[in-house]
Structure formats: structure tokens, C-alpha cells
Enzyme design. Structure first.
Site, PDB file in Angstrom:
ATOM      1  N   THR A  41       0.841  -1.202   0.000  1.00  0.00           N
ATOM      2  CA  THR A  41       0.000   0.000   0.000  1.00  0.00           C
ATOM      3  C   THR A  41       0.878   1.255   0.000  1.00  0.00           C
ATOM      4  O   THR A  41       1.847   1.336   0.760  1.00  0.00           O
ATOM      5  CB  THR A  41      -0.927  -0.005   1.233  1.00  0.00           C
ATOM      6  OG1 THR A  41      -1.767  -1.150   1.152  1.00  0.00           O
ATOM      7  CG2 THR A  41      -1.784   1.260   1.291  1.00  0.00           C
ATOM      8  N   GLU A  67      -3.873  -7.180   6.316  1.00  0.00           N
ATOM      9  CA  GLU A  67      -3.292  -7.372   7.666  1.00  0.00           C
ATOM     10  C   GLU A  67      -3.698  -8.740   8.226  1.00  0.00           C
ATOM     11  O   GLU A  67      -3.936  -8.912   9.420  1.00  0.00           O
ATOM     12  CB  GLU A  67      -3.655  -6.213   8.589  1.00  0.00           C
ATOM     13  CG  GLU A  67      -2.997  -4.937   8.091  1.00  0.00           C
ATOM     14  CD  GLU A  67      -2.686  -3.902   9.143  1.00  0.00           C
ATOM     15  OE1 GLU A  67      -2.579  -4.256  10.322  1.00  0.00           O
ATOM     16  OE2 GLU A  67      -2.513  -2.737   8.757  1.00  0.00           O
TER      17      GLU A  67
HETATM   18  C1  LIG Z   1      -5.282  -3.942  -1.467  1.00  0.00           C
HETATM   19  C2  LIG Z   1      -4.277  -4.677  -0.655  1.00  0.00           C
HETATM   20  C3  LIG Z   1      -3.356  -3.961   0.111  1.00  0.00           C
HETATM   21  C4  LIG Z   1      -2.382  -4.651   0.850  1.00  0.00           C
HETATM   22  N1  LIG Z   1      -1.424  -3.936   1.538  1.00  0.00           N
HETATM   23  C5  LIG Z   1      -0.366  -4.599   2.068  1.00  0.00           C
HETATM   24  C6  LIG Z   1       0.754  -3.869   2.591  1.00  0.00           C
HETATM   25  O1  LIG Z   1       0.774  -2.635   2.615  1.00  0.00           O
HETATM   26  N2  LIG Z   1       1.827  -4.576   3.064  1.00  0.00           N
HETATM   27  C7  LIG Z   1       1.858  -5.938   3.054  1.00  0.00           C
HETATM   28  O2  LIG Z   1       2.855  -6.499   3.495  1.00  0.00           O
HETATM   29  N3  LIG Z   1       0.812  -6.660   2.564  1.00  0.00           N
HETATM   30  C8  LIG Z   1      -0.289  -6.025   2.079  1.00  0.00           C
HETATM   31  N4  LIG Z   1      -1.352  -6.738   1.539  1.00  0.00           N
HETATM   32  C9  LIG Z   1      -1.278  -8.197   1.509  1.00  0.00           C
HETATM   33  C10 LIG Z   1      -2.309  -8.889   2.363  1.00  0.00           C
HETATM   34  O3  LIG Z   1      -1.989  -8.780   3.724  1.00  0.00           O
HETATM   35  C11 LIG Z   1      -2.404 -10.350   1.863  1.00  0.00           C
HETATM   36  O4  LIG Z   1      -3.085 -10.315   0.629  1.00  0.00           O
HETATM   37  C12 LIG Z   1      -3.116 -11.263   2.838  1.00  0.00           C
HETATM   38  O5  LIG Z   1      -2.330 -11.438   3.986  1.00  0.00           O
HETATM   39  C13 LIG Z   1      -3.452 -12.615   2.223  1.00  0.00           C
HETATM   40  O6  LIG Z   1      -2.365 -13.170   1.553  1.00  0.00           O
HETATM   41  P1  LIG Z   1      -2.580 -13.752   0.065  1.00  0.00           P
HETATM   42  O7  LIG Z   1      -3.225 -12.683  -0.726  1.00  0.00           O
HETATM   43  O8  LIG Z   1      -1.290 -14.290  -0.400  1.00  0.00           O
HETATM   44  O9  LIG Z   1      -3.638 -14.926   0.236  1.00  0.00           O
HETATM   45  P2  LIG Z   1      -3.327 -16.446   0.607  1.00  0.00           P
HETATM   46  O10 LIG Z   1      -2.435 -16.521   1.795  1.00  0.00           O
HETATM   47  O11 LIG Z   1      -2.918 -17.181  -0.626  1.00  0.00           O
HETATM   48  O12 LIG Z   1      -4.772 -16.941   1.045  1.00  0.00           O
HETATM   49  C14 LIG Z   1      -5.774 -17.382   0.118  1.00  0.00           C
HETATM   50  C15 LIG Z   1      -6.961 -17.923   0.924  1.00  0.00           C
HETATM   51  O13 LIG Z   1      -6.535 -19.055   1.701  1.00  0.00           O
HETATM   52  C16 LIG Z   1      -6.854 -18.851   3.054  1.00  0.00           C
HETATM   53  N5  LIG Z   1      -5.850 -19.485   3.913  1.00  0.00           N
HETATM   54  C17 LIG Z   1      -4.500 -19.409   3.799  1.00  0.00           C
HETATM   55  N6  LIG Z   1      -3.912 -20.108   4.787  1.00  0.00           N
HETATM   56  C18 LIG Z   1      -4.914 -20.616   5.553  1.00  0.00           C
HETATM   57  C19 LIG Z   1      -4.967 -21.424   6.728  1.00  0.00           C
HETATM   58  N7  LIG Z   1      -3.858 -21.852   7.343  1.00  0.00           N
HETATM   59  N8  LIG Z   1      -6.185 -21.772   7.229  1.00  0.00           N
HETATM   60  C20 LIG Z   1      -7.322 -21.339   6.633  1.00  0.00           C
HETATM   61  N9  LIG Z   1      -7.338 -20.572   5.527  1.00  0.00           N
HETATM   62  C21 LIG Z   1      -6.156 -20.197   4.998  1.00  0.00           C
HETATM   63  C22 LIG Z   1      -6.874 -17.327   3.231  1.00  0.00           C
HETATM   64  O14 LIG Z   1      -7.627 -16.944   4.379  1.00  0.00           O
HETATM   65  C23 LIG Z   1      -7.501 -16.898   1.932  1.00  0.00           C
HETATM   66  O15 LIG Z   1      -8.906 -17.006   2.014  1.00  0.00           O
HETATM   67  C24 LIG Z   1      -2.370  -6.073   0.849  1.00  0.00           C
HETATM   68  C25 LIG Z   1      -3.312  -6.777   0.080  1.00  0.00           C
HETATM   69  C26 LIG Z   1      -4.246  -6.101  -0.675  1.00  0.00           C
HETATM   70  C27 LIG Z   1      -5.199  -6.892  -1.528  1.00  0.00           C
END
Ligand SMILES: Cc1cc2nc3c(=O)[nH]c(=O)nc-3n(C[C@H](O)[C@H](O)[C@H](O)COP(=O)(O)OP(=O)(O)OC[C@H]3O[C@@H](n4cnc5c(N)ncnc54)[C@H](O)[C@@H]3O)c2cc1C
Length: 386
Positions: free
Chosen positions: A164, A370
């Protein structure tokens, strides 16, 4: 019987109420008029940044000793809540300034704090937080970005994703692997500057909501930084990153609370104006019950969020549970309430002529970033109240 004075800590003081009035007026006059265009054009809310900097509300959490306003956690929540009530994209300015800089405030050396907090407090620089990567989201400890020591320097290589305010911020807290053998204990945190050689940014992501908040990849290509830019000791970066989230998840709850309140306020006005069957739709009990449920859920989310803010301020031992609970609960409430607001506006709610569809799209992110709400449940399950 003596009262339980702990409740006082959950209740905003007169100063907090006064702050809310000031922020609400600013948000309605200077931020709300641009919210639809910011969303429509997917552009950075410069008007909001200017208004927040002019009133010293862009990074209120920075301690006074480093030139900041020294706002407590609840005051920070109120600022974010009131900005999100009119424009969630704009609320990411104070929220991410706290997220990006809190690792330095919590664990950084005095020199780092002095160097980086001043420009942040003045509004000359913003701060981003770089934890996530393309293949390391929920499993953030699985990150690949590497930092290798070279004399008095560290050399960073890797890709951070979903960052972000990337490209807009001057400063970046970057988590990187310094010892691949030790998984989370082999991760360290660093301050990287936008101007450091080897730092570049990807194209803005095309998102469902918070379209005014730039989200980009950050590329680190042999970025050579002085060793004193490490935040805390080597190997403590992941712990600092998680401790930061304990405090800042409450700011996501504040965004959720704000957007839910904005949607309820809009719907409340609409149902008095819109007539069907010869009377305002707000006269129908089916509509009144929906509004009552929306208000009830928002109030529950607010109490949980403010209680969590009090815990953040005091550094209570159960902050981890409470911060996750506030974020998870308030974001689910935001999704439900904004969806119901669209429902209450009928077909009109489904169009961009009214703000509630934007609010519904914006609310969704609070269930994802987060840590997704599944991850919040993992965090809560590991830290159940005693
Ligand atoms: C608009 C936006 C702004 C962001 N800003 C920042 C930022 O400033 N800095 C930063 O560092 N990150 C940032 N993020 C990243 C954000 O924190 C991650 O997208 C989030 O943590 C999920 O990771 P992922 O997208 O890789 O999903 P994944 O980890 O691939 O998850 C996919 C799905 O699987 C589920 N899942 C995964 N593991 C498990 C488990 N053990 N048990 C049950 N369910 C599970 C998740 O809940 C989700 O539904 C941002 C994301 C977006 C979209």
C-alpha cells in the site's frame, strides 16, 4: 458497590469527542467531495493528503518527542474511523503511516527514530510496510526476499507484493531473510528509502475497491543500505512485524467501523426520502429492523475496537487476541452493513450514482489485509482468553 472503572478506559474522553468533531468536519468538507472521483478515476486522494497534512492528522500516532502529535491508540482509531466514514481510500493515509512506521517506533534505534519520524510527522514523507510477497501471504514467514551482509552494509534482493502506498511513500519497512535456516527467527527488518539505488515499483493493481489507494509491487534489486538501517537486532524482524500487527489490526477495525457507519448514515437518510406504497420506505417495519440490526452490529464492533485500542495503549497481555477479534468482527460487520445499505437503496444502491456500492466494495478489503479473517481466527485460537 464500587464501579468497574476499567470501563472508563473504553470510553472516549472529552478530548476524543472533540477530535472526532474536528475530523468529521474536515472529512465532510475536504475529503468526501472527492471520494467518488477518486474511486472512479482510481487516483491517489491528493486532496485528502493535503487536508490531513494541513491539520496534522496524517500520522497522529508519532510520539511528541519525535515531532509528532503523540495521539494515543484510541485517538488514532477515531481519525481513521472518521476518514473511512467518507472515503476508505483516504483512511489508508493515516493507517499505513502507522503500519509502516510502528516497527521503527517499537524496535528501532534512537537514531532511526530521530531520522525517520520527523519527516513523517511533518508530512514530508509517508511510510509503507513490506511484509507480503507473491508466494508468501498468509504464510508470511515463507518469504524469499534476502538480505546479505557485506561489511557495513546489507544488500537486499527480492519482490514485495501488495504494498500500500508504494511509489508514493518515501520510506519502507522491509522484512527480509537474513538466515534461511531459522525460518521466522531468521528474518530481519530494515528501513529502505524510495531513493535507494535498486528500488523500483510495479504497475498499480486494478482492484475491486479502495481504488484511490495505490497498491504495487516493490522490487529490490541489489539494494545496498547501511547496516544501521536494520530495525532492532538481527533475526527479530518477524517478531517486530507481528507485534506491529497486534496494534495496527485495530486501525483496520477502525476503517471497517467507519465505512459501516458511513453506509448506515446514508441509508438512514435515504429511507426517509424514498416513497413506495404511498409512504417513506422507512415507515415499513421490515426496513426499520434492518436499520436496527445494522446499528446494533456497528455498536458491538465499536465497543470491541475501542476496548482493543485501550489494550493497545496499555500494552495488555491479551492484545493479540483482542486486536485480531476487533479486526475480524468489525470487518465482517462492515461487509454485512454495507451490503444491507445497498439493499435498502434497491436498484439505486447498485449504481455509482450513490455512494453505498463504493462502500460495499471498499469494505471487502478489511476482511483480507493485515491477515485474512481466517488468519485472524488462527491468531485468536492460539491466544484464547484465559
Ligand atoms: C489492497 C491490498 C493492500 C495490501 N497492503 C499490504 C501492505 O501494505 N503490506 C503488506 O505487506 N501486505 C499487504 N497486503 C497483503 C495482504 O496482507 C495479503 O493479501 C493477505 O495477507 C493474504 O495473503 P494472500 O493474498 O497471499 O492470500 P493467501 O495466503 O494465498 O490466502 C488465500 C486464501 O486461503 C486462506 N488461507 C490461507 N492459509 C490458511 C490457513 N492456514 N487456514 C485457513 N485458511 C487459509 C486465506 O484466508 C484466503 O482465504 C495487501 C493486500 C491487498 C489486496
Amino acid at each position: 458497590m464500587a464501579g468497574n472503572t476499567d470501563f472508563d478506559l473504553y470510553r472516549p474522553s472529552e478530548e476524543h469527542d472533540e477530535l472526532r468533531k474536528v475530523v468529521r468536519q474536515l472529512a465532510e468538507e475536504k475529503i468526501a467531495p472527492h471520494a467518488a472521483a477518486v474511486d472512479e478515476e482510481a487516483r491517489f486522494p491528493q486532496e485528502a493528503l493535503d487536508a490531513l497534512v494541513a491539520t496534522d492528522l496524517h500520522a497522529v500516532h508519532v510520539p511528541e518527542e519525535y515531532g509528532g502529535a503523540g495521539a494515543d491508540a484510541l485517538a488514532t482509531v477515531i481519525v481513521i474511523e472518521e476518514v473511512a466514514r467518507v472515503c476508505v481510500s483516504s483512511s489508508l493515509i493515516p493507517a499505513v503511516n502507522k503500519l509502516g512506521s510502528l516497527p521503527v517506533i517499537l524496535s528501532g534505534s534512537e537514531e532511526l527514530k530521530k531520522k525517520y519520524m520527523g519527516p513523517l510527522a511533518k508530512g514530508d514523507a509517508m511510510f509503507s510496510y513490506c511484509l507480503s510477497e507473491p508466494d508468501a501471504g498468509s504464510d508470511a514467514a515463507g518469504m524469499k526476499t534476502r538480505a546479505v551482509r557485506d561489511g557495513d552494509f546489507w544488500v537486499l534482493n527480492g519482490v514485495k507484493r501488495w504494498i500500500t502506498n508504494a511509489g508514493v511513500s518515501e520510506y519502507y519497512t522491509v522484512m527480509a531473510v537474513t538466515d534461511p535456516e531459522k525460518r521466522s527467527k531468521g528474518i530481519s527488518a530494515f528501513v529502505v528509502e524510495k531513493g535507494d539505488e535498486g528500488v523500483s515499483f510495479g504497475a498499480p493493481e486494478k482492484k475491486l475497491g479502495i481504488k484511490g489507494s495505490p497498491t504495487r509491487e516493490v522490487y529490490l534489486d541489489n539494494v545496498r543500505i547501511p547496516a544501521d538501517r536494520m530495525i532492532g537486532a538481527e533475526g527479530t524482524g518477524f517478531a517486530t512485524a507481528m507485534k506491529t500487527l497486534d496494534h495496527t489490526r485495530i486501525t483496520i477495525a477502525a476503517q471497517a467501523l467507519g465505512v459501516a457507519q458511513g453506509a448506515l448514515d446514508y441509508a438512514k437518510g435515504y429511507v426517509q426520502e424514498r416513497k413506495q406504497f404511498g409512504k417513506p420506505i422507512g415507515d415499513f417495519q421490515g426496513v426499520q429492523f434492518m436499520l436496527a440490526d445494522m446499528a446494533m452490529k456497528i455498536e458491538a464492533a465499536r465497543q470491541l475496537t475501542y476496548a482493543a485500542a485501550a489494550k493497545s495503549e496499555r500494552g495488555d497481555a491479551d492484545l493479540t487476541f483482542q486486536g485480531a477479534a476487533a479486526k475480524c468482527f468489525a470487518s465482517d460487520v462492515a461487509m454485512e452493513v454495507t451490503t444491507d445499505a445497498v439493499q435498502l437503496l434497491g436498484g439505486y444502491g447498485y449504481t455509482r450514482d450513490y455512494p453505498v456500492e463504493r462502500m460495499m466494495r471498499d469494505a471487502k478489503i478489511t476482511q483480507i489485509y493485515e491477515g485474512t479473517n481466517q488468519v485472524q481466527r488462527i491468531v485468536m485460537a492460539r491466544n484464547l482468553p484465559k
